[in-house]
Scaffold this motif. Structure first.
Motif, mmCIF file in Angstrom:
data_model
loop_
_atom_site.group_PDB
_atom_site.id
_atom_site.type_symbol
_atom_site.label_atom_id
_atom_site.label_comp_id
_atom_site.label_asym_id
_atom_site.label_seq_id
_atom_site.Cartn_x
_atom_site.Cartn_y
_atom_site.Cartn_z
ATOM 1 N N GLN A 2 0.820 -1.201 0.000
ATOM 2 C CA GLN A 2 0.000 0.000 0.000
ATOM 3 C C GLN A 2 0.854 1.251 0.000
ATOM 4 O OE1 GLN A 2 -2.456 -0.725 3.391
ATOM 5 N NE2 GLN A 2 -4.072 -1.678 2.177
ATOM 6 N N LEU A 3 1.934 1.225 0.744
ATOM 7 C CA LEU A 3 2.835 2.364 0.794
ATOM 8 C C LEU A 3 3.380 2.671 -0.601
ATOM 9 C CD1 LEU A 3 4.390 4.461 2.460
ATOM 10 C CD2 LEU A 3 6.135 2.728 2.849
ATOM 11 N N ALA A 4 3.688 1.656 -1.350
ATOM 12 C CA ALA A 4 4.243 1.843 -2.695
ATOM 13 C C ALA A 4 3.238 2.481 -3.643
ATOM 14 C CB ALA A 4 4.702 0.498 -3.252
ATOM 15 N N THR A 5 1.966 2.193 -3.466
ATOM 16 C CA THR A 5 0.963 2.744 -4.373
ATOM 17 C C THR A 5 0.670 4.208 -4.095
ATOM 18 O OG1 THR A 5 -0.876 1.980 -3.004
ATOM 19 C CG2 THR A 5 -0.151 0.524 -4.775
ATOM 20 N N VAL A 6 0.957 4.689 -2.892
ATOM 21 C CA VAL A 6 0.681 6.092 -2.566
ATOM 22 C C VAL A 6 1.954 6.926 -2.466
ATOM 23 C CG1 VAL A 6 -1.518 5.602 -1.442
ATOM 24 C CG2 VAL A 6 0.581 5.667 -0.076
ATOM 25 N N ALA A 7 3.083 6.350 -2.802
ATOM 26 C CA ALA A 7 4.341 7.107 -2.808
ATOM 27 C C ALA A 7 4.177 8.231 -3.822
ATOM 28 C CB ALA A 7 5.498 6.184 -3.197
ATOM 29 N N ASN A 8 4.271 9.493 -3.355
ATOM 30 C CA ASN A 8 3.895 10.566 -4.263
ATOM 31 C C ASN A 8 4.886 11.715 -4.410
ATOM 32 O OD1 ASN A 8 3.532 11.752 -1.812
ATOM 33 N ND2 ASN A 8 1.369 12.193 -2.048
ATOM 34 N N ASN A 9 6.050 11.638 -3.775
ATOM 35 C CA ASN A 9 6.995 12.715 -4.059
ATOM 36 C C ASN A 9 7.663 12.413 -5.404
ATOM 37 O OD1 ASN A 9 9.699 11.612 -3.850
ATOM 38 N ND2 ASN A 9 9.553 11.663 -1.638
ATOM 39 N N PRO A 10 8.247 13.413 -6.052
ATOM 40 C CA PRO A 10 8.789 13.199 -7.400
ATOM 41 C C PRO A 10 9.799 12.064 -7.514
ATOM 42 C CG PRO A 10 8.654 15.538 -6.924
ATOM 43 C CD PRO A 10 8.325 14.820 -5.645
ATOM 44 N N ASP A 11 10.674 11.903 -6.531
ATOM 45 C CA ASP A 11 11.649 10.807 -6.580
ATOM 46 C C ASP A 11 10.956 9.450 -6.491
ATOM 47 O OD1 ASP A 11 13.751 12.595 -6.776
ATOM 48 O OD2 ASP A 11 14.120 12.611 -4.614
ATOM 49 N N GLU A 12 9.953 9.349 -5.626
ATOM 50 C CA GLU A 12 9.205 8.099 -5.492
ATOM 51 C C GLU A 12 8.422 7.796 -6.769
ATOM 52 O OE1 GLU A 12 8.344 8.361 -0.687
ATOM 53 O OE2 GLU A 12 6.951 9.312 -2.084
ATOM 54 N N GLN A 13 7.804 8.799 -7.356
ATOM 55 C CA GLN A 13 7.053 8.600 -8.593
ATOM 56 C C GLN A 13 7.964 8.147 -9.728
ATOM 57 O OE1 GLN A 13 5.064 12.332 -9.226
ATOM 58 N NE2 GLN A 13 3.397 11.830 -7.820
ATOM 59 N N ALA A 14 9.130 8.759 -9.821
ATOM 60 C CA ALA A 14 10.076 8.375 -10.873
ATOM 61 C C ALA A 14 10.548 6.932 -10.677
ATOM 62 C CB ALA A 14 11.266 9.329 -10.885
ATOM 63 N N ALA A 15 10.850 6.558 -9.442
ATOM 64 C CA ALA A 15 11.292 5.192 -9.154
ATOM 65 C C ALA A 15 10.197 4.196 -9.489
ATOM 66 C CB ALA A 15 11.704 5.067 -7.684
ATOM 67 N N ARG A 16 8.963 4.506 -9.083
ATOM 68 C CA ARG A 16 7.832 3.611 -9.382
ATOM 69 C C ARG A 16 7.654 3.475 -10.893
ATOM 70 N NH1 ARG A 16 3.462 5.562 -6.259
ATOM 71 N NH2 ARG A 16 3.290 7.198 -7.818
ATOM 72 N N SER A 17 7.748 4.573 -11.619
ATOM 73 C CA SER A 17 7.590 4.534 -13.076
ATOM 74 C C SER A 17 8.656 3.673 -13.739
ATOM 75 C CB SER A 17 7.639 5.954 -13.651
ATOM 76 O OG SER A 17 6.515 6.689 -13.232
ATOM 77 N N ARG A 18 9.901 3.765 -13.248
ATOM 78 C CA ARG A 18 10.975 2.943 -13.819
ATOM 79 C C ARG A 18 10.678 1.461 -13.646
ATOM 80 N NH1 ARG A 18 14.187 6.973 -11.404
ATOM 81 N NH2 ARG A 18 14.604 5.661 -9.587
ATOM 82 N N VAL A 19 10.235 1.077 -12.456
ATOM 83 C CA VAL A 19 9.960 -0.340 -12.204
ATOM 84 C C VAL A 19 8.738 -0.794 -12.992
ATOM 85 C CG1 VAL A 19 9.400 -2.066 -10.457
ATOM 86 C CG2 VAL A 19 11.085 -0.294 -9.954
ATOM 87 N N LEU A 20 7.683 0.008 -13.015
ATOM 88 C CA LEU A 20 6.486 -0.368 -13.772
ATOM 89 C C LEU A 20 6.809 -0.562 -15.248
ATOM 90 C CD1 LEU A 20 3.747 1.877 -12.131
ATOM 91 C CD2 LEU A 20 3.977 -0.609 -11.971
ATOM 92 N N ALA A 21 7.691 0.258 -15.797
ATOM 93 C CA ALA A 21 8.078 0.128 -17.199
ATOM 94 C C ALA A 21 8.760 -1.212 -17.465
ATOM 95 C CB ALA A 21 8.993 1.276 -17.602
ATOM 96 N N GLN A 22 9.469 -1.738 -16.478
ATOM 97 C CA GLN A 22 10.162 -3.019 -16.640
ATOM 98 C C GLN A 22 9.186 -4.190 -16.688
ATOM 99 O OE1 GLN A 22 12.811 -3.011 -13.283
ATOM 100 N NE2 GLN A 22 14.318 -1.721 -14.302
ATOM 101 N N TYR A 23 7.991 -4.000 -16.141
ATOM 102 C CA TYR A 23 7.023 -5.092 -16.089
ATOM 103 C C TYR A 23 5.862 -4.886 -17.045
ATOM 104 C CZ TYR A 23 9.744 -6.952 -12.337
ATOM 105 O OH TYR A 23 10.773 -7.495 -11.627
#
Length: 72
Positions: A2-23
């Protein structure tokens, strides 16, 4: 997770986007893998910039975890 889905600062969003792109189209797996890497980075005091940056991030989190079983 749940924490990962609401991570919302720019660094967290960029990190989430990188991982989502891999999958690709498997966003649930992508969020789960991001959550693993995110929690490890937070606990280890690592930079969020390292999340999803290399094949190493895939190989270290793509291993099945003990005690988890797939149900089909």
């Amino acid at each position: 997770m749940q924490l990962a889905t609401v991570a919302n600062n720019p660094d967290e969003q960029a990190a989430r986007s990188r991982v989502l792109a891999q999958y690709g189209g498997n966003s649930l797996l992508g969020i789960a893998k991001f959550a693993e890497q995110y929690v490890a980075a937070i606990r280890g005091g690592s930079s969020l910039e390292a999340i999803g940056q290399s094949e190493m991030s895939l190989s270290t989190t793509a291993q099945p975890q003990e005690g988890l079983h797939h149900v089909y």
